[in-house]
Design a protein around this motif. Sequence first.
Motif, PDB file in Angstrom:
ATOM      1  N   THR A  96     -37.500  47.739  -5.479  1.00  0.00           N
ATOM      2  CA  THR A  96     -37.348  47.319  -4.089  1.00  0.00           C
ATOM      3  C   THR A  96     -37.611  45.829  -3.932  1.00  0.00           C
ATOM      4  O   THR A  96     -36.816  45.107  -3.321  1.00  0.00           O
ATOM      5  CB  THR A  96     -38.281  48.134  -3.170  1.00  0.00           C
ATOM      6  OG1 THR A  96     -37.940  49.520  -3.282  1.00  0.00           O
ATOM      7  CG2 THR A  96     -38.168  47.699  -1.721  1.00  0.00           C
ATOM      8  N   TYR A  97     -38.725  45.363  -4.480  1.00  0.00           N
ATOM      9  CA  TYR A  97     -39.087  43.947  -4.373  1.00  0.00           C
ATOM     10  C   TYR A  97     -38.022  43.064  -5.016  1.00  0.00           C
ATOM     11  O   TYR A  97     -37.586  42.068  -4.438  1.00  0.00           O
ATOM     12  CB  TYR A  97     -40.459  43.709  -5.008  1.00  0.00           C
ATOM     13  CG  TYR A  97     -40.856  42.255  -5.103  1.00  0.00           C
ATOM     14  CD1 TYR A  97     -41.218  41.547  -3.964  1.00  0.00           C
ATOM     15  CD2 TYR A  97     -40.861  41.597  -6.320  1.00  0.00           C
ATOM     16  CE1 TYR A  97     -41.589  40.213  -4.036  1.00  0.00           C
ATOM     17  CE2 TYR A  97     -41.228  40.263  -6.405  1.00  0.00           C
ATOM     18  CZ  TYR A  97     -41.587  39.574  -5.270  1.00  0.00           C
ATOM     19  OH  TYR A  97     -41.940  38.261  -5.349  1.00  0.00           O
ATOM     20  N   GLN A  98     -37.590  43.422  -6.214  1.00  0.00           N
ATOM     21  CA  GLN A  98     -36.580  42.632  -6.924  1.00  0.00           C
ATOM     22  C   GLN A  98     -35.273  42.573  -6.125  1.00  0.00           C
ATOM     23  O   GLN A  98     -34.647  41.515  -6.028  1.00  0.00           O
ATOM     24  CB  GLN A  98     -36.320  43.212  -8.317  1.00  0.00           C
ATOM     25  CG  GLN A  98     -35.377  42.387  -9.156  1.00  0.00           C
ATOM     26  CD  GLN A  98     -35.901  40.987  -9.464  1.00  0.00           C
ATOM     27  OE1 GLN A  98     -37.092  40.786  -9.650  1.00  0.00           O
ATOM     28  NE2 GLN A  98     -35.016  40.020  -9.492  1.00  0.00           N
ATOM     29  N   ASN A  99     -34.860  43.681  -5.550  1.00  0.00           N
ATOM     30  CA  ASN A  99     -33.632  43.700  -4.763  1.00  0.00           C
ATOM     31  C   ASN A  99     -33.761  42.857  -3.497  1.00  0.00           C
ATOM     32  O   ASN A  99     -32.801  42.209  -3.073  1.00  0.00           O
ATOM     33  CB  ASN A  99     -33.235  45.139  -4.426  1.00  0.00           C
ATOM     34  CG  ASN A  99     -32.739  45.881  -5.645  1.00  0.00           C
ATOM     35  OD1 ASN A  99     -32.490  45.296  -6.710  1.00  0.00           O
ATOM     36  ND2 ASN A  99     -32.607  47.190  -5.534  1.00  0.00           N
ATOM     37  N   ALA A 100     -34.957  42.836  -2.898  1.00  0.00           N
ATOM     38  CA  ALA A 100     -35.182  41.974  -1.732  1.00  0.00           C
ATOM     39  C   ALA A 100     -35.114  40.500  -2.125  1.00  0.00           C
ATOM     40  O   ALA A 100     -34.575  39.680  -1.379  1.00  0.00           O
ATOM     41  CB  ALA A 100     -36.532  42.301  -1.095  1.00  0.00           C
ATOM     42  N   LEU A 101     -35.648  40.164  -3.312  1.00  0.00           N
ATOM     43  CA  LEU A 101     -35.561  38.778  -3.805  1.00  0.00           C
ATOM     44  C   LEU A 101     -34.112  38.353  -3.993  1.00  0.00           C
ATOM     45  O   LEU A 101     -33.726  37.236  -3.638  1.00  0.00           O
ATOM     46  CB  LEU A 101     -36.290  38.637  -5.145  1.00  0.00           C
ATOM     47  CG  LEU A 101     -37.797  38.499  -5.124  1.00  0.00           C
ATOM     48  CD1 LEU A 101     -38.338  38.466  -6.553  1.00  0.00           C
ATOM     49  CD2 LEU A 101     -38.226  37.256  -4.378  1.00  0.00           C
ATOM     50  N   ILE A 102     -33.302  39.232  -4.562  1.00  0.00           N
ATOM     51  CA  ILE A 102     -31.881  38.940  -4.765  1.00  0.00           C
ATOM     52  C   ILE A 102     -31.214  38.688  -3.409  1.00  0.00           C
ATOM     53  O   ILE A 102     -30.462  37.728  -3.240  1.00  0.00           O
ATOM     54  CB  ILE A 102     -31.186  40.095  -5.523  1.00  0.00           C
ATOM     55  CG1 ILE A 102     -31.707  40.164  -6.963  1.00  0.00           C
ATOM     56  CG2 ILE A 102     -29.668  39.938  -5.488  1.00  0.00           C
ATOM     57  CD1 ILE A 102     -31.318  41.440  -7.707  1.00  0.00           C
ATOM     58  N   ALA A 103     -31.511  39.524  -2.445  1.00  0.00           N
ATOM     59  CA  ALA A 103     -30.921  39.379  -1.109  1.00  0.00           C
ATOM     60  C   ALA A 103     -31.364  38.084  -0.441  1.00  0.00           C
ATOM     61  O   ALA A 103     -30.568  37.433   0.249  1.00  0.00           O
ATOM     62  CB  ALA A 103     -31.298  40.571  -0.238  1.00  0.00           C
ATOM     63  N   ALA A 104     -32.614  37.692  -0.643  1.00  0.00           N
ATOM     64  CA  ALA A 104     -33.146  36.480   0.001  1.00  0.00           C
ATOM     65  C   ALA A 104     -32.369  35.239  -0.410  1.00  0.00           C
ATOM     66  O   ALA A 104     -32.303  34.267   0.345  1.00  0.00           O
ATOM     67  CB  ALA A 104     -34.627  36.325  -0.328  1.00  0.00           C
ATOM     68  N   ARG A 105     -31.758  35.263  -1.585  1.00  0.00           N
ATOM     69  CA  ARG A 105     -30.967  34.120  -2.056  1.00  0.00           C
ATOM     70  C   ARG A 105     -29.705  33.898  -1.220  1.00  0.00           C
ATOM     71  O   ARG A 105     -29.084  32.844  -1.296  1.00  0.00           O
ATOM     72  CB  ARG A 105     -30.584  34.316  -3.526  1.00  0.00           C
ATOM     73  CG  ARG A 105     -31.764  34.288  -4.455  1.00  0.00           C
ATOM     74  CD  ARG A 105     -31.321  34.407  -5.912  1.00  0.00           C
ATOM     75  NE  ARG A 105     -32.454  34.796  -6.730  1.00  0.00           N
ATOM     76  CZ  ARG A 105     -32.451  35.761  -7.617  1.00  0.00           C
ATOM     77  NH1 ARG A 105     -31.357  36.456  -7.860  1.00  0.00           N
ATOM     78  NH2 ARG A 105     -33.535  36.038  -8.308  1.00  0.00           N
ATOM     79  N   GLU A 106     -29.344  34.891  -0.429  1.00  0.00           N
ATOM     80  CA  GLU A 106     -28.163  34.788   0.435  1.00  0.00           C
ATOM     81  C   GLU A 106     -28.450  33.979   1.701  1.00  0.00           C
ATOM     82  O   GLU A 106     -27.529  33.663   2.451  1.00  0.00           O
ATOM     83  CB  GLU A 106     -27.658  36.176   0.820  1.00  0.00           C
ATOM     84  CG  GLU A 106     -27.203  37.021  -0.363  1.00  0.00           C
ATOM     85  CD  GLU A 106     -25.992  36.434  -1.063  1.00  0.00           C
ATOM     86  OE1 GLU A 106     -25.066  35.963  -0.367  1.00  0.00           O
ATOM     87  OE2 GLU A 106     -25.982  36.436  -2.315  1.00  0.00           O
TER      88      GLU A 106
END
Length: 123
Positions: A96-106
């Motif tokens: 979950t945390y890793q996927n949120a980090l990926i999304a934050a780059r958007e």
Amino acid sequence: MTKVRIFADSISDIPQEWMTKYHIGIVPLYIVFEGQSYLDRIEMDTHEMYRRVKESGKLPKTAAPSPADFVQTFGPVIENGEDVLFISMSSQLSSTYQNALIAAREFPPGRVTFCIKQVFGFD
């Protein structure tokens, strides 16, 4: 002054009265039960999950929200001029945390900030 909207993953079990009072958003995990995926708290609540476990004798699994789920959730808030503080479970327990980090780059830098819940000594 910048407004900040707090979000947490659905596993956080934040009381509904807090979510309402403080306008806390929830990013649901998926409950995978007998081959079907359900959005936690939206398509299946805790009572329904326990009922199904009791009837079937099978335990569900969970799946993390995808980066696209986070973009879809955070996007309107950021477009509205608010920043996001996302409270996540430990990266040791879920992606979950890793996927949120990926999304934050958007989003522009600094618009999404993270706080990780410490559970069982993990960070």
